[in-house]
Each structure stands twice: as C-alpha cells, then as structure tokens.
Design an enzyme around this catalytic site. Structure first.
Site, short mmCIF file in Angstrom:
data_model
loop_
_atom_site.label_atom_id
_atom_site.label_comp_id
_atom_site.label_asym_id
_atom_site.label_seq_id
_atom_site.Cartn_x
_atom_site.Cartn_y
_atom_site.Cartn_z
N HIS A 47 -129.38 -46.80 -11.62
CA HIS A 47 -130.45 -47.11 -10.66
C HIS A 47 -130.41 -48.59 -10.27
CE1 HIS A 47 -132.34 -49.18 -13.90
NE2 HIS A 47 -132.13 -48.12 -14.66
N ASP B 115 -127.98 -47.17 -17.29
CA ASP B 115 -126.88 -47.97 -17.86
C ASP B 115 -126.21 -47.30 -19.06
OD1 ASP B 115 -129.26 -48.22 -19.26
OD2 ASP B 115 -129.21 -50.40 -19.43
#
Ligand code: NAG
Ligand code: NAG
Ligand code: NAG
Ligand code: NAG
Ligand code: NAG
Ligand code: NAG
Ligand code: NAG
Length: 484
Positions: A76, A335
C-alpha cells in the site's frame, strides 16, 4: 572497444553542453551521488517511496525482447501510523509536553507545531495530502505501468487482487484508476482476498502454523534492544539537557524518530528531521532492517515457506504463458508479505544474520530499498529474439522498486535475466512446500487458486459507505472480518 564507446559518448554529451554555453556546473553526468544522504533512505519502511538504487542495469526491456506477462506485488502507499504505532509516539510527545512548558533548543519548534496525529480516525489510513501522498503514489504507479505495459491490455477484463485491508484495497483501486483510466469502472475487477489464516495457501498474506526458530526479539522496540545502539540514549541526554525537567529515554527517542517519516507521508516536510543527528538517522534505519530481518525476513525460518506460495503461483502462470494464462497480474499487500517472497526467490539474503549489537552499514538487507511505502516487486516474463550473445526464448526478470535485481545464480539472459527454463528448475528445487512446512490445517486451502478462479464482478471497484474498520481486516465482499 567498450571504453572508447563510453568516451565518445561523453564527448558527444560535452559537445551538446558546449552548444548550450557550457559552464563547470553543466557536467553531463553528476559527480555527486546523493542517495545515501537522502533522508528518505533512512526512514526504514515507514516513509515515502524511493526507487531502489540501481546497479545500472537498464530498466527498459532489452531491445530484442518483449514483455508478455507482468506480476506486480505492491505494498500500500504512504499512510498514517497504525494506532499501535501512534500510541507510543504520542505518549513520548505527551511526556515532553507534560515536563516542559516551553520546549527549547531542538524541540523549540513544538511551540507552534501542528500535530498531524490529532485525529485518531486517520490512523492506519492511506494518506491523501502532501507531495508524498499514498493515493498519489498508487495512482501514478498505475499511470506509469499503463505507459510501460499498454501493449499487454487489449480490452479484456483484468482482475486486480488485494488483500483484505482497507488501505491496501484503497491502493489497488487508485492503481487501477491510474492504469485503466476511463475504463477502470468496467475493465477492472477488484478481488479482495481476506487476510484471515483460514485462507490457507489461497492467500496473498499466508500464515505459518508452526513455531519459528529462536530469533532475537527485535519485533518489539525495548530499552534493552536499543541499548547497544548508544546513540538513542545520547540523543535523549542531549534533548534532556536542552530542556531541564525533561527525562526522555532511548525508547522515547526511537518513538519520536518515527514522527518524521510519518509526517512526510502527509506533508511536504517535517521539523522532526532536524531534531536528530545524521548518526541517529543512520542507526534508526538499521534498527528497521533488524525489525524486518527477524520478523518477516531471512532471519526467520517460516519466511521462505510463506513466500513460496506467491513464488509458486506466479511460476505456474509463467509456464502457462500469456495466451492462456493471462498477461496482467496486479496484487496489493503489506510490506511483510513482500519480504517473504524475496526470501523464497533467494533474493537479498545476507551471508550472515544481521548483528543486533552494532550497525552493519554495508548489509544488503536495507529495508528502505525494498519496502518503503508503495514498495513493489515486479516479475516480468519476456519473449526474446536471438542476438549474437543470447538464444531466442522466454526469460524472467525481477525488478524491485524500478531497479533490476538479477538472480546471482541465474543471470545469463538478456539484461541479466534468467531463462524461464532455468528459473523454473531453480524454484522447483529450492521452494519449500508451504502447506507441509507451515502445517496448514487440512480443512484450509492447500494451494493458491484465485489466479484461476477469480470473480469478474465490478461491485468492489469503488468504496461504498464508510471506510470499514482498518484493524479488523475485511472479507471478500468488504465487510469487517467477523461480521458475516
Ligand atoms: C522478433 O522477431 C520477429 C520476426 O523477425 C519480429 O516480428 C519481432 O518484432 C521481433 N521481436 C522483437 C521484440 O524485436
Ligand atoms: C473503454 O472505454 C471506452 C469509452 O467509454 C469504450 O468505448 C471502450 O469500449 C472501453 N473498453 C473497454 C475494454 O472497456
Ligand atoms: C468470489 O465470490 C464468491 C461468492 O460468489 C466468494 O465466496 C469468493 O470468495 C470470491 N472470490 C474472490 C477471489 O473474491
Ligand atoms: C522453524 O524452527 C522451529 C524450531 O526449530 C521448528 O519447530 C519449526 O518446525 C521450523 N519451521 C519451519 C517452517 O522450518
Ligand atoms: C528518569 O526516568 C528514569 C526511568 O525511566 C528514572 O530512573 C529516573 O530517576 C528519572 N530521572 C529523573 C531526573 O526524573
Ligand atoms: C541455464 O542453465 C544452463 C546450464 O546450467 C546454463 O548453461 C545457461 O547459461 C543458463 N541460462 C541462463 C539464462 O541462466
Ligand atoms: C504450485 O502451483 C501449482 C499450480 O497452482 C500447484 O498445482 C502446486 O500444488 C503448487 N505447489 C505448491 C508446493 O504449492
């Protein structure tokens, strides 16, 4: 030969400069390589996107090749901190405000600083303001990829896969709007893959059900973990001395360091940047490397099995090929869902575990190079014609944050790519079996199937109603997990 070609290139460039009225400031190539001094490179995984430092391998597709499939796995965009990150930041800030009436010295700016974390409703959300806004990054990435890969979209509907978390879904949508432009509402089909463990292997965010090996407890930032890095305590001493009555600790300093990266995610700049020394920033960046390495990196034995799910599914698609297998695979995650895939592919694996007692400056495990906000791993399948050096055939290239990252053990193809045949052989012999290694319960899916059985509805292309709770995660139909 090569040297003289380079030299004549330089001469050509200086002729151009001469025509423009050359001054010593107009060098054809900069002699200042500033990446290491760029504060954004010291924000670990918390700050605005930066490209990975390139080895100098051309990002463009080699001339004799054409990309025929792409697999994007993207984090994101820039965002506000989660509430569990914001809470310790705000408590250290509160400590300053409670102890000193008029902050002085490095903290004097606090007298008229407008705290960007005053609205808890924004915690966890994608950011929408400032030059590094998450929405802007995601949209621009879509626009850029359309420009690069326009030839791969010939009007068919394309699924976009996103894990079930609101800021990730947001990113997927903005990317889709950028990529498809005025065709987004009909040509894209947002598929939300819940982040829940019961998705088993049919997930972008798989869970391992086995215990991990014994790793340093770097997942939590404690006084004890920070102690060997004396700069954090020294920074506390300095700020305390500037502000009598203040009693900041090394943990407070770590908490306060986080204000700068997050402020940059929503504003043009942050006064927190100048509160701390360069040494502190370099150490902070390294501490972030440790967090990733021992939580979702090569330091943990469950990482590669988790990453093998995506590595294996994309491998299967590459072997199916573009005409039956599809051409565009856009996937959006967090991540810590990208770092396992890098590990499974055998990329960015240090020779030795990262030391937890000193800063290893030259480690290849620099998280700001692979998981800044909006960080992404791209796999390109290319079909190439023969040249004097290379055979005609199908090759695979790995690109991390827009820099080509070759496989050291398979790079004999055009642009340091790996032949699909060798790539397949490599992965088949190295990829762990996720379901077995991670002890996935038999009643959960044992393989990833959504690349093959995705939904074509456009119902989820836009948000309807309120942004659902961020921390709960969402179901495939964008309801908070646990409500249906
Ligand atoms: C490969 O060769 C074929 C036949 O000459 C040609 O049509 C095609 O454009 C070439 N592909 C690339 C990427 O140059
Ligand atoms: C894209 O949008 C244009 C303009 O509305 C439309 O004519 C075209 O059919 C659309 N293409 C697809 C594949 O949806
Ligand atoms: C597709 O839709 C069905 C309901 O019709 C749902 O159960 C399934 O989870 C969806 N799959 C994806 C990949 O969104
Ligand atoms: C990781 O190590 C632990 C402890 O040695 C072991 O129990 C577990 O099975 C291992 N997991 C994997 C996936 O190798
Ligand atoms: C500062 O805080 C530490 C614990 O964090 C405490 O041991 C120490 O006494 C405090 N010092 C002052 C001057 O308040
Ligand atoms: C594939 O493997 C063969 C045998 O090891 C090697 O000769 C060849 O150079 C490799 N090709 C690529 C593209 O790495
Ligand atoms: C790899 O993917 C293929 C195709 O989906 C699947 O049949 C196979 O079971 C997968 N292997 C593993 C180990 O997950």
């Amino acid at each position: 030969m090569l040297v003289s070609a380079l030299v004549s290139g330089l001469v050509g460039a200086s002729v151009v400069n001469a025509q423009l009225g050359s001054t010593s400031a107009q060098k054809p190539f900069s002699q200042e390589i500033q990446d290491g001094y760029n504060p954004l490179k010291h924000f670990g995984g918390l700050g605005p996107y930066t490209n990975r430092q390139s080895y100098g391998i051309e990002r463009e597709t080699p001339e004799q090749c054409e990309v025929d499939q792409v697999f994007l796995l993207m984090r994101h965009g820039e965002r506000y901190p989660d509430s569990f990150t914001a809470a310790p930041m705000l408590s250290s800030l509160q400590k300053i405000q409670n102890s000193v009436k008029t902050p002085k010295g490095s903290l004097a700016f606090l007298n008229d600083w407008d705290n960007f974390l005053s609205d808890p409703n924004l915690f966890s959300q994608e950011s929408f303001s400032g030059p590094y806004a998450g929405h802007l990054n995601a949209y621009n990435r879509g626009v850029d990829y359309r420009a690069r890969y326009d030839h791969l979209w010939t009007g068919e509907q394309v699924p976009i896969f996103t894990s079930g978390y609101e800021r990730v879904i947001d990113t997927a949508r903005k990317f889709g709007e950028g990529f498809f432009g005025y065709n987004y509402s009909t040509a894209a089909a947002i598929n939300i893959i819940p982040e829940t463990p019961d998705q088993g292997a049919n997930s972008l965010t798989p869970t391992c059900f086995t215990p991990t090996n014994n790793v340093p407890s770097w997942i939590s930032v404690t006084a004890e973990n920070l102690a060997p890095f004396k700069i954090f305590a020294a920074e506390a001493d300095r700020l305390n001395e500037e502000n009598p009555g203040l009693n900041l600790t090394n943990v407070d300093v770590y908490n306060l360091l986080q204000f700068a990266p997050f402020e940059f995610n929503v504003r043009k700049t942050s006064p927190w940047l100048d509160v701390f020394t360069r040494d502190a920033w370099e150490t902070f960046g390294y501490a972030n490397n440790l967090l990733y390495y021992y939580y979702a990196g090569p330091g943990v034995n469950t990482t590669a099995p988790i990453g093998s799910v995506y590595a294996n599914a994309t491998l299967a698609k590459m072997n199916e090929g573009p005409s039956t297998g599809g051409k565009l695979f856009f996937n959006f995650v967090h991540d810590t869902n990208i770092t396992p895939v890098l590990a499974a592919l055998g990329l960015i694996i240090p020779d030795k575990d990262l030391p937890t007692t000193y800063v290893q400056h030259d480690t290849i495990y620099q998280c700001s190079e692979f998981v800044p906000m909006g960080g992404h791993l791209l796999l390109e399948r290319m079909t190439c014609n023969a040249t004097k050096q290379y055979d005609a055939g199908v090759y695979v290239r790995t690109i991390v944050n827009e820099a080509v990252l070759p496989h050291e053990d398979c790079q004999d193809g055009p642009g340091f790519s790996c032949s699909l045949q060798n790539y397949t052989a490599k992965l088949q012999s190295t990829l762990p079996e996720y379901a077995t290694a991670c002890d996935v319960p038999a009643e959960y899916p044992q393989t990833l199937s959504f690349f093959w059985d995705y939904n074509t509805t456009t119902t989820f292309n836009y948000l309807k109603g309120d942004i659902p709770s961020q921390l709960a995660g969402t179901t495939w139909d964008e309801k908070p997990v646990g409500t249906n």
